[in-house]
Design a protein around this motif. Structure first.
Motif, PDB file in Angstrom:
ATOM      1  N   MET A 298       0.853  -1.163   0.000  1.00  0.00           N
ATOM      2  CA  MET A 298       0.000   0.000   0.000  1.00  0.00           C
ATOM      3  C   MET A 298       0.900   1.227   0.000  1.00  0.00           C
ATOM      4  SD  MET A 298      -3.185   1.205   2.423  1.00  0.00           S
ATOM      5  CE  MET A 298      -2.640   0.435   3.874  1.00  0.00           C
ATOM      6  N   ARG A 299       0.514   2.180  -0.820  1.00  0.00           N
ATOM      7  CA  ARG A 299       1.278   3.412  -0.903  1.00  0.00           C
ATOM      8  C   ARG A 299       0.325   4.571  -0.637  1.00  0.00           C
ATOM      9  NH1 ARG A 299       4.228   4.655  -6.403  1.00  0.00           N
ATOM     10  NH2 ARG A 299       2.608   3.173  -6.866  1.00  0.00           N
ATOM     11  N   ILE A 300       0.712   5.449   0.281  1.00  0.00           N
ATOM     12  CA  ILE A 300      -0.107   6.606   0.637  1.00  0.00           C
ATOM     13  C   ILE A 300       0.717   7.860   0.357  1.00  0.00           C
ATOM     14  CG2 ILE A 300      -1.317   7.819   2.485  1.00  0.00           C
ATOM     15  CD1 ILE A 300      -1.609   5.118   3.893  1.00  0.00           C
ATOM     16  N   LYS A 301       0.119   8.787  -0.379  1.00  0.00           N
ATOM     17  CA  LYS A 301       0.808  10.064  -0.606  1.00  0.00           C
ATOM     18  C   LYS A 301      -0.222  11.182  -0.648  1.00  0.00           C
ATOM     19  CE  LYS A 301       1.083   9.939  -5.630  1.00  0.00           C
ATOM     20  NZ  LYS A 301       1.961  10.005  -6.787  1.00  0.00           N
ATOM     21  N   ARG A 302       0.239  12.381  -0.375  1.00  0.00           N
ATOM     22  CA  ARG A 302      -0.626  13.559  -0.341  1.00  0.00           C
ATOM     23  C   ARG A 302      -0.408  14.370  -1.616  1.00  0.00           C
ATOM     24  NH1 ARG A 302      -3.395  15.909   3.817  1.00  0.00           N
ATOM     25  NH2 ARG A 302      -2.409  14.526   5.308  1.00  0.00           N
ATOM     26  N   ASN A 303      -1.503  14.706  -2.278  1.00  0.00           N
ATOM     27  CA  ASN A 303      -1.448  15.523  -3.491  1.00  0.00           C
ATOM     28  C   ASN A 303      -1.221  16.985  -3.130  1.00  0.00           C
ATOM     29  OD1 ASN A 303      -1.932  13.353  -5.120  1.00  0.00           O
ATOM     30  ND2 ASN A 303      -4.116  13.718  -5.306  1.00  0.00           N
ATOM     31  N   PRO A 304      -0.787  17.800  -4.099  1.00  0.00           N
ATOM     32  CA  PRO A 304      -0.627  19.244  -3.827  1.00  0.00           C
ATOM     33  C   PRO A 304      -1.944  19.900  -3.407  1.00  0.00           C
ATOM     34  CG  PRO A 304       0.486  18.656  -5.863  1.00  0.00           C
ATOM     35  CD  PRO A 304      -0.270  17.447  -5.418  1.00  0.00           C
ATOM     36  N   SER A 305      -3.081  19.347  -3.826  1.00  0.00           N
ATOM     37  CA  SER A 305      -4.374  19.931  -3.443  1.00  0.00           C
ATOM     38  C   SER A 305      -4.813  19.450  -2.062  1.00  0.00           C
ATOM     39  CB  SER A 305      -5.426  19.579  -4.492  1.00  0.00           C
ATOM     40  OG  SER A 305      -5.586  18.178  -4.560  1.00  0.00           O
ATOM     41  N   ASP A 306      -3.886  18.886  -1.300  1.00  0.00           N
ATOM     42  CA  ASP A 306      -4.116  18.434   0.073  1.00  0.00           C
ATOM     43  C   ASP A 306      -5.078  17.238   0.156  1.00  0.00           C
ATOM     44  OD1 ASP A 306      -3.259  18.651   2.692  1.00  0.00           O
ATOM     45  OD2 ASP A 306      -5.054  19.754   3.298  1.00  0.00           O
TER      46      ASP A 306
ATOM     47  N   ILE B 231      -5.427  13.000  -0.049  1.00  0.00           N
ATOM     48  CA  ILE B 231      -4.609  11.811   0.163  1.00  0.00           C
ATOM     49  C   ILE B 231      -4.937  10.793  -0.919  1.00  0.00           C
ATOM     50  CG2 ILE B 231      -4.136   9.885   1.705  1.00  0.00           C
ATOM     51  CD1 ILE B 231      -4.771  11.743   4.030  1.00  0.00           C
ATOM     52  N   GLN B 232      -3.893  10.272  -1.544  1.00  0.00           N
ATOM     53  CA  GLN B 232      -4.067   9.251  -2.571  1.00  0.00           C
ATOM     54  C   GLN B 232      -3.515   7.933  -2.022  1.00  0.00           C
ATOM     55  OE1 GLN B 232      -1.850   9.914  -6.157  1.00  0.00           O
ATOM     56  NE2 GLN B 232      -3.141   8.535  -7.330  1.00  0.00           N
ATOM     57  N   VAL B 233      -4.357   6.894  -2.045  1.00  0.00           N
ATOM     58  CA  VAL B 233      -3.972   5.583  -1.538  1.00  0.00           C
ATOM     59  C   VAL B 233      -3.984   4.595  -2.690  1.00  0.00           C
ATOM     60  CG1 VAL B 233      -4.559   3.729   0.052  1.00  0.00           C
ATOM     61  CG2 VAL B 233      -4.987   6.094   0.707  1.00  0.00           C
ATOM     62  N   LYS B 234      -2.876   3.892  -2.888  1.00  0.00           N
ATOM     63  CA  LYS B 234      -2.798   2.843  -3.904  1.00  0.00           C
ATOM     64  C   LYS B 234      -2.521   1.535  -3.190  1.00  0.00           C
ATOM     65  CE  LYS B 234      -1.331   5.511  -7.860  1.00  0.00           C
ATOM     66  NZ  LYS B 234      -0.415   5.580  -8.997  1.00  0.00           N
ATOM     67  N   MET B 235      -3.425   0.581  -3.414  1.00  0.00           N
ATOM     68  CA  MET B 235      -3.271  -0.720  -2.775  1.00  0.00           C
ATOM     69  C   MET B 235      -3.063  -1.769  -3.857  1.00  0.00           C
ATOM     70  SD  MET B 235      -6.034  -0.342   0.358  1.00  0.00           S
ATOM     71  CE  MET B 235      -7.078  -1.523  -0.299  1.00  0.00           C
ATOM     72  N   HIS B 236      -2.172  -2.694  -3.583  1.00  0.00           N
ATOM     73  CA  HIS B 236      -1.918  -3.784  -4.518  1.00  0.00           C
ATOM     74  C   HIS B 236      -1.534  -5.020  -3.724  1.00  0.00           C
ATOM     75  CE1 HIS B 236       2.449  -3.475  -3.948  1.00  0.00           C
ATOM     76  NE2 HIS B 236       2.235  -2.180  -3.894  1.00  0.00           N
ATOM     77  N   SER B 237      -1.721  -6.161  -4.335  1.00  0.00           N
ATOM     78  CA  SER B 237      -1.314  -7.396  -3.684  1.00  0.00           C
ATOM     79  C   SER B 237      -0.391  -8.155  -4.620  1.00  0.00           C
ATOM     80  CB  SER B 237      -2.533  -8.243  -3.318  1.00  0.00           C
ATOM     81  OG  SER B 237      -3.269  -8.567  -4.461  1.00  0.00           O
ATOM     82  N   GLY B 238       0.574  -8.797  -4.039  1.00  0.00           N
ATOM     83  CA  GLY B 238       1.529  -9.563  -4.822  1.00  0.00           C
ATOM     84  C   GLY B 238       1.043 -10.979  -5.061  1.00  0.00           C
ATOM     85  N   MET B 239       1.909 -11.756  -5.646  1.00  0.00           N
ATOM     86  CA  MET B 239       1.572 -13.139  -5.926  1.00  0.00           C
ATOM     87  C   MET B 239       1.485 -13.923  -4.620  1.00  0.00           C
ATOM     88  SD  MET B 239       3.482 -15.611  -8.524  1.00  0.00           S
ATOM     89  CE  MET B 239       3.106 -17.321  -8.601  1.00  0.00           C
ATOM     90  N   ARG B 240       0.489 -14.773  -4.543  1.00  0.00           N
ATOM     91  CA  ARG B 240       0.291 -15.566  -3.331  1.00  0.00           C
ATOM     92  C   ARG B 240       1.096 -16.851  -3.434  1.00  0.00           C
ATOM     93  NH1 ARG B 240      -5.569 -16.552  -2.704  1.00  0.00           N
ATOM     94  NH2 ARG B 240      -4.902 -17.443  -0.756  1.00  0.00           N
ATOM     95  N   GLY B 241       2.008 -17.042  -2.506  1.00  0.00           N
ATOM     96  CA  GLY B 241       2.904 -18.189  -2.524  1.00  0.00           C
ATOM     97  C   GLY B 241       2.208 -19.517  -2.354  1.00  0.00           C
ATOM     98  N   GLU B 242       1.129 -19.532  -1.577  1.00  0.00           N
ATOM     99  CA  GLU B 242       0.445 -20.805  -1.342  1.00  0.00           C
ATOM    100  C   GLU B 242      -0.210 -21.342  -2.599  1.00  0.00           C
ATOM    101  OE1 GLU B 242      -2.583 -17.665  -0.054  1.00  0.00           O
ATOM    102  OE2 GLU B 242      -0.437 -17.951   0.137  1.00  0.00           O
TER     103      GLU B 242
END
Length: 81
Positions: free
Chosen positions: A1-9, A11-22
């Motif tokens: 998950m990546r959280i960052k704040r835009n210049p317009s104040d 918050i932008q959240v990007k969520m991703h999941s990786g490959m599942r080992g099981e």
């Protein structure tokens, strides 16, 4: 998950999941069962090797549904904050 704040104040959240080992481990087990059932000609192992991918797909479906519910919950929480 990546959280960052835009210049317009905002918050932008990007969520991703990786490959599942099981999933990889389960696929390898299924492949071994399939090869052994073909080599021995055993019928029960053949049936099991047919049901096994369906079981993996079912649990993948459940995992995906839970992941989407979690993402919606986080999105609603962040909108209310």
């Amino acid at each position: 998950m990546r959280i960052k704040r835009n210049p317009s104040d905002k918050i932008q959240v990007k969520m991703h999941s990786g490959m599942r080992g099981e999933i990889v481990v389960l696929f390898l087990i299924w492949l071994v069962i399939l090869v052994l059932s073909a080599a021995t000609g055993e019928k029960m192992a053949g049936i099991t090797s047919g049901i096994f991918p369906l079981t993996i797909a079912w649990f993948q479906f459940i995992f995906r549904a839970q992941q989407e519910i979690l993402q919606k919950s986080i999105k609603n929480h962040l909108k209310r904050s």
